[in-house]
Design an enzyme around this catalytic site. Structure first.
Site, PDB file in Angstrom:
ATOM      1  N   SER A   1       0.677  -0.986  -0.157  1.00 35.98           N
ATOM      2  CA  SER A   1      -0.134   0.143   0.034  1.00 35.98           C
ATOM      3  C   SER A   1       0.720   1.402  -0.039  1.00 35.98           C
ATOM      4  O   SER A   1       2.000   1.226   0.453  1.00 35.98           O
ATOM      5  CB  SER A   1      -0.908   0.085   1.293  1.00 35.98           C
ATOM      6  OG  SER A   1       0.007   0.409   2.212  1.00 35.98           O
ATOM      7  N   LYS A   2       0.166   2.381  -0.415  1.00 36.48           N
ATOM      8  CA  LYS A   2       1.111   3.332  -0.388  1.00 36.48           C
ATOM      9  C   LYS A   2       2.053   3.586   1.448  1.00 36.48           C
ATOM     10  O   LYS A   2       2.676   4.552   1.209  1.00 36.48           O
ATOM     11  CB  LYS A   2      -0.063   4.543  -0.753  1.00 36.48           C
ATOM     12  CG  LYS A   2       0.028   6.175  -0.646  1.00 36.48           C
ATOM     13  CD  LYS A   2      -1.089   7.305  -1.061  1.00 36.48           C
ATOM     14  CE  LYS A   2      -1.000   8.120  -0.028  1.00 36.48           C
ATOM     15  NZ  LYS A   2      -0.029   8.574   0.894  1.00 36.48           N
ATOM     16  N   ARG A   3       0.510   4.177   1.830  1.00 37.46           N
ATOM     17  CA  ARG A   3       1.538   3.954   3.410  1.00 37.46           C
ATOM     18  C   ARG A   3       2.198   2.760   3.536  1.00 37.46           C
ATOM     19  O   ARG A   3       3.505   3.549   4.369  1.00 37.46           O
ATOM     20  CB  ARG A   3       0.293   3.001   4.318  1.00 37.46           C
ATOM     21  CG  ARG A   3       0.633   4.697   6.002  1.00 37.46           C
ATOM     22  CD  ARG A   3      -0.866   3.713   6.819  1.00 37.46           C
ATOM     23  NE  ARG A   3      -1.708   4.397   5.970  1.00 37.46           N
ATOM     24  CZ  ARG A   3      -3.176   3.437   6.589  1.00 37.46           C
ATOM     25  NH1 ARG A   3      -3.033   2.673   7.358  1.00 37.46           N
ATOM     26  NH2 ARG A   3      -4.277   3.649   5.663  1.00 37.46           N
TER      27      ARG A   3
ATOM     28  N   ASP B   1       5.239   5.210   2.281  1.00 37.73           N
ATOM     29  CA  ASP B   1       5.413   6.400   3.095  1.00 37.73           C
ATOM     30  C   ASP B   1       6.336   5.927   4.156  1.00 37.73           C
ATOM     31  O   ASP B   1       7.488   6.840   4.727  1.00 37.73           O
ATOM     32  CB  ASP B   1       4.309   7.002   4.030  1.00 37.73           C
ATOM     33  CG  ASP B   1       3.421   7.651   2.562  1.00 37.73           C
ATOM     34  OD1 ASP B   1       3.548   7.130   1.189  1.00 37.73           O
ATOM     35  OD2 ASP B   1       2.124   8.002   2.609  1.00 37.73           O
TER      36      ASP B   1
END
Ligand code: GLU
Length: 508
Positions: free
Chosen positions: A264-266, A269
C-alpha cells in the site's frame, strides 16, 4: 487464430499504483509479442470516485515507462471512443436487452429501503444479499405487475437494472494463470448493471460490453477482479457472446516487503520508497513520492516490475523492453503474491546506472552541481559521470561522490592523517608531486603509468603512497581513482592541492 487484442482499463480514481503499471506492462508485452493490439480504455463511469488529474497522470506514467498504446483516448482508433463516459448512450440498450431476455430486471428500492433491509437482516444475525431469495418479494419487475413497472418508470421513479443471478448453478471458468475455477451461483448476489439516477452503467456492464465491442481477446488484470469472473462469464452467456468471450488471466497481488498483505501507499511512506511511478499531488495537496522524481530510470523500474510476478525460468535478471517482449509468457506468471523488495528496486537502478550513457548522466548532473553554485562544461560533467557512475545508484548520489573535486580540502581528516601521514610518506608525496609536475599529458592513463613506474622503481609501498596521496588531494579517504581525479582537477589544481597538503598537514 484470433487476433490478440488486450486492454488496460484503469479507473481514474487516483494515481496509478505500481501494481497497475505492472498490469499495463504485462498486457503490453503480451500484445507486442503476439503482434497484436494494446488498448487503453478509461473506465470512468463511477462519477463519485472520479479524481481530477488522475487520467492525465495515468497517460503520463505509461509514457514515462515506455508503454505505448495502439488505440486509446490519446491515440484514437477504430473502436473509439475509449473513455466510457463518452460511450454512455451505448450501455442502456445492452442493459435493456438483458431485461428482455429475462437475464436482468428492474429494481425500484430506494437507498433508504435497502438500508432498512440491511439493518433488519443484521439484527437477525445475517448479512443482507440482494439475490434469488429476496428479488421476488422486493420492489422489482419480477414481483410487481407489468403496468405498475411501466407506471413507475414513466413517472420518473429511480430504478436500477440488476443481473438475475441464476440459483444454484455451477459456473466453470478457466483462468490462464490459475487454471480451472468453479463457483456456485447461490453464493453470488444480483449486481447492479445500470442506474437511472445518473444514466450510467456500472463497471460490470460497461466492462463486458466494451470488451466485446472492442474485440478483446484476452483480459489480463489484477487478482482483485477474480471474484467478478463468474458474473462476467454469465454476462457473456446472457448476451450470447460466449463464443467470442475473451480468455482471462488474473495477476497475483504485489505484497508488502514483509510478504504480509497488499503493498500500500502507507508502506511506501513508512519505509521510504515510492509506490507510484510519478510524483502525485492529491487534490487536497498531499504529495506522494514517484519513482521518476526519486531518481529511478524508467528502464530499471520496468525491469524490476516485470520480475514481480513473472520469472523467465533462467538466472537472467536484466531485461530490456525488447527482451521482455521476446520472453514474456503468462505460463510463467506465478499464482501467489509477489513480494516487493525496495533494496532490489535500488539494485536494479544501480545496474542501469553503471551502464548509462555519460552524456545523458551529465544532463542530470549539471543541474545538481548548479544547486551547489558550480557550473562546469557538459563535456567535463560527462567525464566525471563516467568515473563515478559505477559507485552510484541515483544521480542524486553524484554530489556525495564528487563534491571534493570542486572544493579543495582546507583541513584533513585526523584519523587518516594518523594512519598515513607518517614515516616517510610526506617525503614520498613531495617526490610524487615533482613527478607530476614533470608530466604534460595529464590523462589518467598517462599519469598512472608514470607514477606507478616511479613508485615501483623506488620500492615504495603502493598502498601507503596512494592513501597519503588521497589524503592530500581529498582531505579524507573518499573519492575514486586518484589518476582519474587528477585528470579532472588538471595539473595546476593537482599541484596546488599537493603543495597545500605538504605545507599544512602536520606529520603524525
Ligand atoms: N476499471 C477496472 C480497474 O480499475 C478494470 C478491471 C478490468 O481490467 O476488468 O481496475
Amino acid at each position: 487464430m484470433r487476433r490478440v487484442r488486450v486492454r488496460f482499463a484503469p479507473s481514474p480514481t487516483g494515481p496509478l499504483h505500481m501494481g497497475g503499471v505492472r498490469t499495463a506492462l504485462y498486457n503490453y508485452l503480451f500484445a507486442r509479442q503476439a503482434g497484436g493490439d494494446f488498448i487503453i480504455r478509461i473506465e470512468d463511469t463511477d462519477s463519485n470516485r472520479y479524481v481530477p488529474g488522475a487520467e492525465e497522470y495515468i497517460f503520463d506514467a505509461l509514457e514515462w515507462c515506455g508503454i505505448k498504446a495502439d488505440e486509446g483516448v490519446r491515440e484514437g482508433g477504430p473502436h473509439g471512443p475509449y473513455r466510457q463516459s463518452e460511450r454512455r448512450e451505448i450501455y442502456l440498450e445492452y442493459a435493456l436487452r438483458l431485461v428482455e431476455s429475462g437475464n436482468a430486471y428492474y429494481a425500484f428500492d430506494t437507498p433508504e429501503e435497502l438500508d432498512r433491509l440491511r439493518h433488519e437482516t443484521e439484527q437477525r444475525g445475517d448479512t443482507f444479499a440482494y439475490n434469488y431469495k429476496v428479488r421476488g418479494s422486493l420492489a422489482t419487475s419480477l414481483a410487481l405487475p407489468a403496468d405498475e413497472v411501466e407506471k413507475r418508470i414513466e413517472r420518473g421513479d429511480q430504478w436500477v437494472i440488476r443481473f438475475m443471478m441464476p440459483e444454484n448453478e455451477e459456473v466453470h471458468m478457466h483462468d490462464l494463470i490459475r487454471g480451472d475455477v468453479t463457483i456456485n451461483t447461490s453464493t453470488l448476489d444480483d449486481k447492479v448493471l445500470y442506474k437511472s439516477a445518473d444514466q450510467l452503467p456500472t463497471y460490470h456492464l460497461a466492462n463486458i460490453v466494451d470488451d466485446h465491442l472492442m474485440e478483446i481477446s484476452h483480459v489480463i488484470r489484477g487478482e482483485e477482479w477474480l471474484p467478478s469472473l463468474p458474473l462476467h462469464y454469465l454476462l457473456y452467456r446472457a448476451f450470447g457472446w460466449t463464443d467470442t468471450q475473451p480468455e482471462f488471466a488474473h495477476l497475483p497481488l504485489l505484497l508488502k516487503p514483509t510478504g504480509q498483505g497488499k503493498l500500500s501507499k502507507r508502506d511506501g511512506d513508512k519505509l521510504g520508497f515510492p509506490v507510484f511511478p510519478l510524483q502525485w499531488t492529491s487534490p487536497d495537496g498531499e504529495v506522494s513520492h514517484g519513482y521518476r522524481e526519486d531518481g529511478y530510470f524508467p528502464e530499471a523500474f520496468i525491469n524490476m516490475l516485470a520480475l514481480l510476478g513473472w520469472n523467465p525460468g533462467t538466472e537472467q535478471e536484466i531485461f530490456s523492453m525488447e527482451e521482455l517482449i521476446a520472453q514474456f509468457s503468462l505460463d510463467r506468471v506465478s499464482k501467489s503474491g509477489a513480494r516487493f523488495n525496495p533494496d532490489k528496486a535500488r539494485w536494479f537502478n544501480a545496474q542501469y546506472m553503471h551502464v548509462r550513457d555519460n552524456d545523458a548522466l551529465a544532463d542530470a548532473y549539471m543541474p545538481l552541481l548548479r544547486e551547489h553554485g558550480i557550473d562546469i562544461p557538459h563535456e567535463k560533467a560527462a567525464r566525471i559521470a563516467g568515473y563515478i557512475k559505477g559507485r552510484a545508484t541515483f544521480v542524486s548520489d553524484f554530489w556525495e561522490l564528487s563534491y571534493f573535486l570542486f572544493k579543495a580540502p582546507v583541513t584533513f581528516d585526523q584519523k587518516v592523517v594518523d594512519k598515513y601521514w607518517k614515516n616517510d610518506n610526506p617525503e614520498h608525496i613531495a617526490g610524487l608531486r615533482d613527478v607530476l609536475a614533470g608530466i604534460d599529458d595529464f590523462s589518467n592513463a598517462n599519469t598512472e603509468t608514470i607514477c606507478h613506474a616511479w613508485i615501483e622503481e623506488h620500492g615504495y609501498k603502493m598502498g601507503q603512497i596512494m592513501n597519503a596521496f588521497r589524503l592530500a588531494i581529498v582531505g579524507e579517504s573518499k573519492g575514486f581513482s586518484m589518476y582519474e581525479m587528477c585528470e579532472v582537477l588538471g595539473k595546476e589544481e593537482t599541484l596546488r592541492r599537493l603543495d597545500y597538503a605538504l605545507a599544512n598537514i602536520p606529520r603524525a
